[in-house]
Design a protein around this motif. Structure first.
Motif, PDB file in Angstrom:
ATOM      1  N   GLY A 107       1.391   9.493  -5.683  1.00 42.09           N
ATOM      2  CA  GLY A 107       1.982  10.810  -5.442  1.00 42.09           C
ATOM      3  C   GLY A 107       2.830  11.283  -6.604  1.00 42.09           C
ATOM      4  N   GLU A 108       3.574  10.370  -7.198  1.00 40.89           N
ATOM      5  CA  GLU A 108       4.389  10.735  -8.358  1.00 40.89           C
ATOM      6  C   GLU A 108       3.505  11.122  -9.537  1.00 40.89           C
ATOM      7  N   GLY A 109       2.432  10.400  -9.735  1.00 44.23           N
ATOM      8  CA  GLY A 109       1.505  10.726 -10.818  1.00 44.23           C
ATOM      9  C   GLY A 109       0.872  12.089 -10.633  1.00 44.23           C
ATOM     10  N   ILE A 110       0.506  12.419  -9.413  1.00 44.48           N
ATOM     11  CA  ILE A 110      -0.080  13.732  -9.131  1.00 44.48           C
ATOM     12  C   ILE A 110       0.936  14.832  -9.392  1.00 44.48           C
ATOM     13  N   MET A 111       2.190  14.607  -8.984  1.00 45.94           N
ATOM     14  CA  MET A 111       3.224  15.616  -9.200  1.00 45.94           C
ATOM     15  C   MET A 111       3.468  15.857 -10.690  1.00 45.94           C
ATOM     16  N   VAL A 112       3.561  14.784 -11.457  1.00 44.37           N
ATOM     17  CA  VAL A 112       3.808  14.921 -12.897  1.00 44.37           C
ATOM     18  C   VAL A 112       2.628  15.621 -13.564  1.00 44.37           C
ATOM     19  N   ALA A 113       1.418  15.296 -13.161  1.00 44.89           N
ATOM     20  CA  ALA A 113       0.230  15.932 -13.740  1.00 44.89           C
ATOM     21  C   ALA A 113       0.212  17.431 -13.446  1.00 44.89           C
ATOM     22  N   ASN A 114       0.574  17.810 -12.236  1.00 37.84           N
ATOM     23  CA  ASN A 114       0.569  19.231 -11.885  1.00 37.84           C
ATOM     24  C   ASN A 114       1.671  20.003 -12.604  1.00 37.84           C
ATOM     25  N   VAL A 136      11.004  13.497  -9.059  1.00 35.80           N
ATOM     26  CA  VAL A 136      10.794  12.100  -9.460  1.00 35.80           C
ATOM     27  C   VAL A 136      11.937  11.226  -8.970  1.00 35.80           C
ATOM     28  N   ALA A 137      13.157  11.744  -8.979  1.00 32.55           N
ATOM     29  CA  ALA A 137      14.298  10.957  -8.500  1.00 32.55           C
ATOM     30  C   ALA A 137      14.138  10.606  -7.026  1.00 32.55           C
ATOM     31  N   PHE A 138      13.724  11.560  -6.210  1.00 31.18           N
ATOM     32  CA  PHE A 138      13.524  11.282  -4.792  1.00 31.18           C
ATOM     33  C   PHE A 138      12.359  10.320  -4.569  1.00 31.18           C
ATOM     34  N   ILE A 139      11.287  10.514  -5.303  1.00 32.82           N
ATOM     35  CA  ILE A 139      10.132   9.635  -5.141  1.00 32.82           C
ATOM     36  C   ILE A 139      10.462   8.220  -5.605  1.00 32.82           C
ATOM     37  N   GLU A 140      11.189   8.097  -6.706  1.00 29.93           N
ATOM     38  CA  GLU A 140      11.577   6.769  -7.188  1.00 29.93           C
ATOM     39  C   GLU A 140      12.515   6.085  -6.201  1.00 29.93           C
ATOM     40  N   GLY A 141      13.376   6.853  -5.557  1.00 32.21           N
ATOM     41  CA  GLY A 141      14.241   6.269  -4.533  1.00 32.21           C
ATOM     42  C   GLY A 141      13.424   5.676  -3.400  1.00 32.21           C
ATOM     43  N   THR A 142      12.413   6.400  -2.952  1.00 35.96           N
ATOM     44  CA  THR A 142      11.518   5.893  -1.917  1.00 35.96           C
ATOM     45  C   THR A 142      10.791   4.653  -2.403  1.00 35.96           C
ATOM     46  N   ILE A 159       0.839  -1.203   0.000  1.00 34.00           N
ATOM     47  CA  ILE A 159       0.000   0.000   0.000  1.00 34.00           C
ATOM     48  C   ILE A 159       0.872   1.251   0.000  1.00 34.00           C
ATOM     49  N   ALA A 160       1.994   1.212   0.715  1.00 39.26           N
ATOM     50  CA  ALA A 160       2.914   2.353   0.712  1.00 39.26           C
ATOM     51  C   ALA A 160       3.494   2.581  -0.679  1.00 39.26           C
ATOM     52  N   VAL A 161       3.845   1.495  -1.365  1.00 37.66           N
ATOM     53  CA  VAL A 161       4.361   1.609  -2.731  1.00 37.66           C
ATOM     54  C   VAL A 161       3.293   2.203  -3.640  1.00 37.66           C
ATOM     55  N   LEU A 162       2.049   1.776  -3.455  1.00 35.79           N
ATOM     56  CA  LEU A 162       0.942   2.332  -4.234  1.00 35.79           C
ATOM     57  C   LEU A 162       0.797   3.830  -3.978  1.00 35.79           C
ATOM     58  N   GLY A 163       0.924   4.245  -2.722  1.00 34.42           N
ATOM     59  CA  GLY A 163       0.826   5.660  -2.388  1.00 34.42           C
ATOM     60  C   GLY A 163       1.938   6.486  -3.011  1.00 34.42           C
TER      61      GLY A 163
END
Length: 67
Positions: free
Chosen positions: A19-26, A49-55, A11-15
């Motif tokens: 979050g990355e999708g929302i950021m890219v859309a904005n 995206v680099a930080f989010i992908e690391g997480t 579920i955390a991975v899904l979140g």
């Protein structure tokens, strides 16, 4: 039996992915409104995206190591 730790990490991975999708859309919306700001927005997008992908990868790897 269902391992709740693995479910929670999934579920955390899904979140993180949502979050990355929302950021890219904005960023895409912002670039559409002010095209002259695209180069600045692009550098911020790549950094974010680099930080989010690391997480994402840390959480994904954790799902395989949880007992």
């Amino acid at each position: 039996m269902l391992n709740l730790k693995i479910l929670a990490l999934g579920i955390a991975v899904l979140g993180v992915s949502i979050g990355e999708g929302i950021m890219v859309a904005n960023v895409a919306k912002s670039a559409a409104r002010q095209p002259e700001m695209f180069s600045k927005l692009q550098s911020l997008l790549i950094l974010g995206v680099a930080f989010i992908e690391g997480t994402f990868f840390v959480l994904l790897a954790s799902t395989f190591f949880v007992n």
